[in-house]
Design a protein around this motif. Sequence first.
Motif, PDB file in Angstrom:
ATOM      1  N   UNK A  61      86.933  -0.268 -84.232  1.00 35.34           N
ATOM      2  CA  UNK A  61      88.145   0.002 -85.020  1.00 35.34           C
ATOM      3  C   UNK A  61      88.015  -0.398 -86.488  1.00 35.34           C
ATOM      4  N   UNK A  62      87.488  -1.574 -86.760  1.00 31.69           N
ATOM      5  CA  UNK A  62      87.406  -2.023 -88.152  1.00 31.69           C
ATOM      6  C   UNK A  62      86.502  -1.090 -88.955  1.00 31.69           C
ATOM      7  N   UNK A  63      85.355  -0.745 -88.387  1.00 28.49           N
ATOM      8  CA  UNK A  63      84.440   0.191 -89.068  1.00 28.49           C
ATOM      9  C   UNK A  63      85.130   1.534 -89.296  1.00 28.49           C
ATOM     10  N   UNK A  64      85.874   2.001 -88.280  1.00 23.84           N
ATOM     11  CA  UNK A  64      86.561   3.287 -88.407  1.00 23.84           C
ATOM     12  C   UNK A  64      87.612   3.262 -89.516  1.00 23.84           C
ATOM     13  N   UNK A  65      88.344   2.163 -89.618  1.00 22.86           N
ATOM     14  CA  UNK A  65      89.358   2.038 -90.670  1.00 22.86           C
ATOM     15  C   UNK A  65      88.691   2.010 -92.041  1.00 22.86           C
ATOM     16  N   UNK A  66      87.600   1.245 -92.163  1.00 21.96           N
ATOM     17  CA  UNK A  66      86.905   1.159 -93.448  1.00 21.96           C
ATOM     18  C   UNK A  66      86.223   2.477 -93.828  1.00 21.96           C
ATOM     19  N   UNK A  67      86.107   3.395 -92.867  1.00 23.14           N
ATOM     20  CA  UNK A  67      85.499   4.699 -93.145  1.00 23.14           C
ATOM     21  C   UNK A  67      86.522   5.736 -93.602  1.00 23.14           C
ATOM     22  N   UNK A  68      87.808   5.399 -93.567  1.00 24.55           N
ATOM     23  CA  UNK A  68      88.837   6.353 -93.957  1.00 24.55           C
ATOM     24  C   UNK A  68      88.943   6.436 -95.477  1.00 24.55           C
ATOM     25  N   UNK A  69      89.524   7.541 -95.930  1.00 27.16           N
ATOM     26  CA  UNK A  69      89.714   7.723 -97.374  1.00 27.16           C
ATOM     27  C   UNK A  69      90.839   6.830 -97.896  1.00 27.16           C
ATOM     28  N   UNK A  70      91.916   6.702 -97.118  1.00 23.63           N
ATOM     29  CA  UNK A  70      93.094   5.957 -97.577  1.00 23.63           C
ATOM     30  C   UNK A  70      92.841   4.457 -97.649  1.00 23.63           C
ATOM     31  N   UNK A  71      92.234   3.876 -96.618  1.00 22.00           N
ATOM     32  CA  UNK A  71      92.069   2.422 -96.552  1.00 22.00           C
ATOM     33  C   UNK A  71      90.597   2.020 -96.547  1.00 22.00           C
ATOM     34  N   UNK A  72      89.737   2.943 -96.867  1.00 25.48           N
ATOM     35  CA  UNK A  72      88.314   2.701 -96.721  1.00 25.48           C
ATOM     36  C   UNK A  72      87.668   1.905 -97.830  1.00 25.48           C
ATOM     37  N   UNK A  73      86.472   1.473 -97.503  1.00 27.47           N
ATOM     38  CA  UNK A  73      85.608   0.798 -98.446  1.00 27.47           C
ATOM     39  C   UNK A  73      84.189   1.213 -98.092  1.00 27.47           C
ATOM     40  N   UNK A  74      83.547   1.898 -99.008  1.00 28.37           N
ATOM     41  CA  UNK A  74      82.204   2.402 -98.731  1.00 28.37           C
ATOM     42  C   UNK A  74      81.243   1.264 -98.414  1.00 28.37           C
ATOM     43  N   UNK A  75      81.323   0.185 -99.186  1.00 27.33           N
ATOM     44  CA  UNK A  75      80.423  -0.944 -98.972  1.00 27.33           C
ATOM     45  C   UNK A  75      80.677  -1.607 -97.623  1.00 27.33           C
ATOM     46  N   UNK A  78      92.048  -8.265 -96.396  1.00 27.38           N
ATOM     47  CA  UNK A  78      92.708  -6.971 -96.205  1.00 27.38           C
ATOM     48  C   UNK A  78      93.203  -6.436 -97.545  1.00 27.38           C
ATOM     49  N   UNK A  79      93.759  -7.316 -98.358  1.00 34.42           N
ATOM     50  CA  UNK A  79      94.216  -6.912 -99.694  1.00 34.42           C
ATOM     51  C   UNK A  79      93.033  -6.530-100.569  1.00 34.42           C
ATOM     52  N   UNK A  80      91.978  -7.317-100.520  1.00 30.57           N
ATOM     53  CA  UNK A  80      90.817  -7.089-101.368  1.00 30.57           C
ATOM     54  C   UNK A  80      90.074  -5.810-101.001  1.00 30.57           C
ATOM     55  N   UNK A  81      89.826  -5.603 -99.709  1.00 27.97           N
ATOM     56  CA  UNK A  81      89.017  -4.470 -99.269  1.00 27.97           C
ATOM     57  C   UNK A  81      89.838  -3.196 -99.118  1.00 27.97           C
ATOM     58  N   UNK A  82      91.021  -3.318 -98.522  1.00 28.88           N
ATOM     59  CA  UNK A  82      91.814  -2.129 -98.200  1.00 28.88           C
ATOM     60  C   UNK A  82      92.911  -1.834 -99.227  1.00 28.88           C
ATOM     61  N   UNK A  83      93.167  -2.770-100.115  1.00 30.05           N
ATOM     62  CA  UNK A  83      94.201  -2.565-101.115  1.00 30.05           C
ATOM     63  C   UNK A  83      95.611  -2.785-100.599  1.00 30.05           C
ATOM     64  N   UNK A  84      95.747  -3.430 -99.440  1.00 25.03           N
ATOM     65  CA  UNK A  84      97.082  -3.684 -98.876  1.00 25.03           C
ATOM     66  C   UNK A  84      97.610  -5.032 -99.373  1.00 25.03           C
ATOM     67  N   UNK A  85      97.885  -5.096-100.668  1.00 16.86           N
ATOM     68  CA  UNK A  85      98.309  -6.342-101.304  1.00 16.86           C
ATOM     69  C   UNK A  85      99.648  -6.844-100.788  1.00 16.86           C
TER      70      UNK A  85
END
Length: 196
Positions: free
Chosen positions: A99-113, A164-171
């Motif tokens: 799940x975490x990898x899948x979320x980080x792979x999305x355009x909205x909440x993702x982080x390429x790194x 979560x705020x840093x990587x996904x932008x959910x401040x």
Amino acid sequence: MLIIGLLFFPLQTTTGWILISLLGISLLVASFITYYGSDGSDQMSMLIVITLILCHMPDLAGSKLREVGLWFIGLQACLSYTVAGIAKLVSSEWRSGTAVRDVFSTKAYGSKQASQFLQKYPAANGFLCWNVIIMETLFPLCLFLPWEYAMVFLIWGFIFHFFTALIMGLNSFFWAFMATYPAIYLINHEMPWHLF
């Protein structure tokens, strides 16, 4: 501006109560005019502000009502964590550790790194998934454990929301849930008994 004003006027004062009421009205208006749906942080922020408004009304709110409001906020935070943890526990994606990898792979909440890191190290993905499941599900233990053990949950929550705020932008999740931690502290210190 309203939040800065609250630094100078305590909620127990009429001015403080007016400021928190204006904050509540602005949150309510924003929830009606926003194009996107609200999330858990919006709901938690609204719940905190409404509770503070109701429990600090001039001439009506005594110290007992304020304490009930803090208990409500702290218990609501624990309920939110537990419900989220149980929802993840019944999810096959979370249990399988993807799940975490899948979320980080999305355009909205993702982080390429972050996504590339978890692709390279699948064990880290499994660890992160189960770490979140276990800590969210067991989070209410922080109410009953002695403070030095209860702090483990609050430190975990801080780290979880910070990254979560840093990587996904959910401040907003960071600020909404950190605002509940003083209430959790109060409940822990007022518990007549602890598990150990």
